[in-house]
Design an enzyme around this catalytic site. Structure first.
Site, PDB file in Angstrom:
ATOM      1  N   ASN A   9       9.620   0.771   3.221  1.00  0.00           N
ATOM      2  CA  ASN A   9       8.841   1.191   1.904  1.00  0.00           C
ATOM      3  C   ASN A   9       8.682   2.872   1.626  1.00  0.00           C
ATOM      4  O   ASN A   9       7.932   3.428   2.368  1.00  0.00           O
ATOM      5  CB  ASN A   9       7.234   0.560   2.152  1.00  0.00           C
ATOM      6  CG  ASN A   9       6.455   0.895   1.021  1.00  0.00           C
ATOM      7  OD1 ASN A   9       6.935   1.597  -0.147  1.00  0.00           O
ATOM      8  ND2 ASN A   9       5.165   0.369   1.107  1.00  0.00           N
ATOM      9  N   LYS A  11       7.357   4.024  -0.672  1.00  0.00           N
ATOM     10  CA  LYS A  11       6.212   4.628  -1.522  1.00  0.00           C
ATOM     11  C   LYS A  11       6.537   5.591  -2.565  1.00  0.00           C
ATOM     12  O   LYS A  11       7.682   5.518  -3.180  1.00  0.00           O
ATOM     13  CB  LYS A  11       5.089   5.135  -0.425  1.00  0.00           C
ATOM     14  CG  LYS A  11       4.938   4.270   0.602  1.00  0.00           C
ATOM     15  CD  LYS A  11       3.591   4.637   1.419  1.00  0.00           C
ATOM     16  CE  LYS A  11       3.452   3.473   2.453  1.00  0.00           C
ATOM     17  NZ  LYS A  11       2.373   3.590   3.284  1.00  0.00           N
ATOM     18  N   HIS A  97       0.383  -4.518  -1.425  1.00  0.00           N
ATOM     19  CA  HIS A  97       0.326  -3.287  -0.216  1.00  0.00           C
ATOM     20  C   HIS A  97      -1.233  -2.927  -0.557  1.00  0.00           C
ATOM     21  O   HIS A  97      -1.834  -2.956  -1.537  1.00  0.00           O
ATOM     22  CB  HIS A  97       0.926  -2.253  -0.637  1.00  0.00           C
ATOM     23  CG  HIS A  97       1.358  -1.418   0.499  1.00  0.00           C
ATOM     24  ND1 HIS A  97       0.359  -0.401   0.679  1.00  0.00           N
ATOM     25  CD2 HIS A  97       2.444  -1.195   1.485  1.00  0.00           C
ATOM     26  CE1 HIS A  97       0.811   0.319   1.718  1.00  0.00           C
ATOM     27  NE2 HIS A  97       1.809  -0.197   2.269  1.00  0.00           N
ATOM     28  N   GLU A  99      -2.386  -0.055  -0.343  1.00  0.00           N
ATOM     29  CA  GLU A  99      -2.501   1.151  -1.191  1.00  0.00           C
ATOM     30  C   GLU A  99      -2.641   0.368  -2.637  1.00  0.00           C
ATOM     31  O   GLU A  99      -3.459   1.196  -3.362  1.00  0.00           O
ATOM     32  CB  GLU A  99      -1.514   2.020  -1.173  1.00  0.00           C
ATOM     33  CG  GLU A  99      -1.492   2.658  -0.081  1.00  0.00           C
ATOM     34  CD  GLU A  99      -0.145   3.165   0.652  1.00  0.00           C
ATOM     35  OE1 GLU A  99       0.995   3.150  -0.135  1.00  0.00           O
ATOM     36  OE2 GLU A  99      -0.268   3.473   1.996  1.00  0.00           O
ATOM     37  N   GLU A 169      -0.311  -5.511   7.745  1.00  0.00           N
ATOM     38  CA  GLU A 169      -0.437  -3.954   7.757  1.00  0.00           C
ATOM     39  C   GLU A 169      -1.865  -3.543   8.051  1.00  0.00           C
ATOM     40  O   GLU A 169      -2.612  -3.579   7.016  1.00  0.00           O
ATOM     41  CB  GLU A 169      -0.032  -3.120   6.636  1.00  0.00           C
ATOM     42  CG  GLU A 169       1.438  -3.714   6.380  1.00  0.00           C
ATOM     43  CD  GLU A 169       2.258  -2.598   5.394  1.00  0.00           C
ATOM     44  OE1 GLU A 169       3.337  -1.930   6.095  1.00  0.00           O
ATOM     45  OE2 GLU A 169       1.754  -2.196   4.581  1.00  0.00           O
ATOM     46  N   GLY A 175       0.078   5.329   8.202  1.00  0.00           N
ATOM     47  CA  GLY A 175       0.202   6.608   8.064  1.00  0.00           C
ATOM     48  C   GLY A 175      -0.866   7.622   9.066  1.00  0.00           C
ATOM     49  O   GLY A 175      -0.789   8.729   8.850  1.00  0.00           O
ATOM     50  N   SER A 215       2.399   2.836  11.040  1.00  0.00           N
ATOM     51  CA  SER A 215       3.095   3.574  11.984  1.00  0.00           C
ATOM     52  C   SER A 215       3.957   2.913  12.991  1.00  0.00           C
ATOM     53  O   SER A 215       4.254   3.465  14.081  1.00  0.00           O
ATOM     54  CB  SER A 215       1.926   4.305  12.818  1.00  0.00           C
ATOM     55  OG  SER A 215       0.990   4.967  11.914  1.00  0.00           O
TER      56      SER A 215
HETATM   57  P1  13P Z   1       3.530   4.097   7.733  1.00  0.00           P
HETATM   58  O1  13P Z   1       4.805   3.514   8.555  1.00  0.00           O
HETATM   59  O2  13P Z   1       3.932   5.452   7.176  1.00  0.00           O
HETATM   60  O3  13P Z   1       2.411   4.116   8.772  1.00  0.00           O
HETATM   61  O4  13P Z   1       3.212   3.093   6.430  1.00  0.00           O
HETATM   62  C1  13P Z   1       3.193   1.801   6.627  1.00  0.00           C
HETATM   63  C2  13P Z   1       3.272   0.993   5.342  1.00  0.00           C
HETATM   64  O5  13P Z   1       2.104   1.074   4.592  1.00  0.00           O
HETATM   65  C3  13P Z   1       4.384   0.395   4.919  1.00  0.00           C
HETATM   66  O6  13P Z   1       4.100  -0.360   3.892  1.00  0.00           O
END
Ligand code: 13P
Length: 253
Positions: A9, A11, A97, A99, A169, A175, A215
């Site tokens: 992803n 982003k 997601h 976010e 997740e 992150g 992560s």
């Molecule tokens: P990270 O791997 O940066 O923690 O992000 C996970 C994520 O949100 C994947 O969709």
């Protein structure tokens, strides 16, 4: 065996030339994936064609959108519909997601609408769920995530459910560098599968790929993916680095 998936992803990261170089570097590694393994790249909308053209001939590599509209078509400036994605032969779309849930106030109901539109357009949704830190600290993560599934998925027929991929997740692991332990991930994945089994039966639940996200790195992927109910990962930061993501793909069961 259920599909084992390493999904990137991106982003809102990378320019188009950086993204193209990243895909080239990953393709150069010449990974050979088995029938039950897949790598998916969820790229920003404007890069879908670029990614499609690079990955079209690479067998088990596929392109995903990171989102789609909950509306079919019409006067929704700036939105992208599932039908548009289908018309570009995009086979996957990340839905829900954390976010999007947090910054764009996407409710379980809106996500249910998006899932329906994806499925109507032969797009496999990668449906994300997961709890925030305060829910985990209160020890009520299982019921929290169960509600996310119930409110967004349980209107689907058995046939429809079998077409989706789930990504667990935990928000506190996204992150932050703080990965869920292998045990925490396995426990939640087993719980999610049990929730699905309760509604759709063991056979159907056993066929759904459940990815872990939060992560994931080259250094922890193999251990996480070895858990019986963890069918790969949805990877943010580490998917922006070719050697890291290559090792993550190579860690699939
Ligand atoms: P990270 O791997 O940066 O923690 O992000 C996970 C994520 O949100 C994947 O969709």
């Amino acid at each position: 065996m259920r599909k084992q998936i390493a999904a990137a992803n991106w982003k809102m990261n990378l320019t188009v030339s950086q993204g193209a170089a990243l895909l080239d570097d990953i393709l150069k590694a010449g990974l050979s994936l088995s029938d039950h393994q897949q790598a998916i790249f969820a790229v920003p909308f404007p890069y879908l064609s670029m990614a499609q053209s690079k990955l079209a001939h690479s067998g088990r590599f596929a392109v995903a959108a990171q989102n789609c509209s909950n509306k079919k078509s019409g006067a929704f400036t700036g939105e992208v519909s599932a039908e548009m994605l289908h018309s570009m032969e995009i086979g996957y779309c990340v839905i829900g997601h954390s976010e999007r849930r947090e910054y764009f106030a996407e409710s379980n109901q809106v996500l249910a609408e998006k899932l329906d539109l994806c499925l109507e357009n032969q797009i496999t949704p990668i449906f994300c769920c997961g709890e925030p830190l305060q829910i985990r600290e209160a020890g009520i993560q299982n019921s929290y995530v169960e509600t996310q599934l119930r409110e967004s998925l349980f209107h689907l027929s058995q046939d429809q459910l079998e077409k989706i991929v789930i990504a667990y997740e935990p928000i506190w692991a996204i992150g932050t560098g703080r990965t869920a332990s292998t045990q925490q991930a396995q426990e939640m994945h087993a719980h999610l599968r049990a929730v699905l089994a309760g509604h759709y039966g063991d056979l159907v639940a056993g066929r759904i790929s459940i990815l872990y996200g939060g992560s994931v790195k080259a250094s922890n992927a193999a251990e996480l993916f070895q858990s019986p109910d963890v069918d790969g990962g949805l990877v943010g930061g580490a998917s922006l680095n070719a050697p890291e993501f290559i090792r993550i793909i190579a860690s699939l069961k």
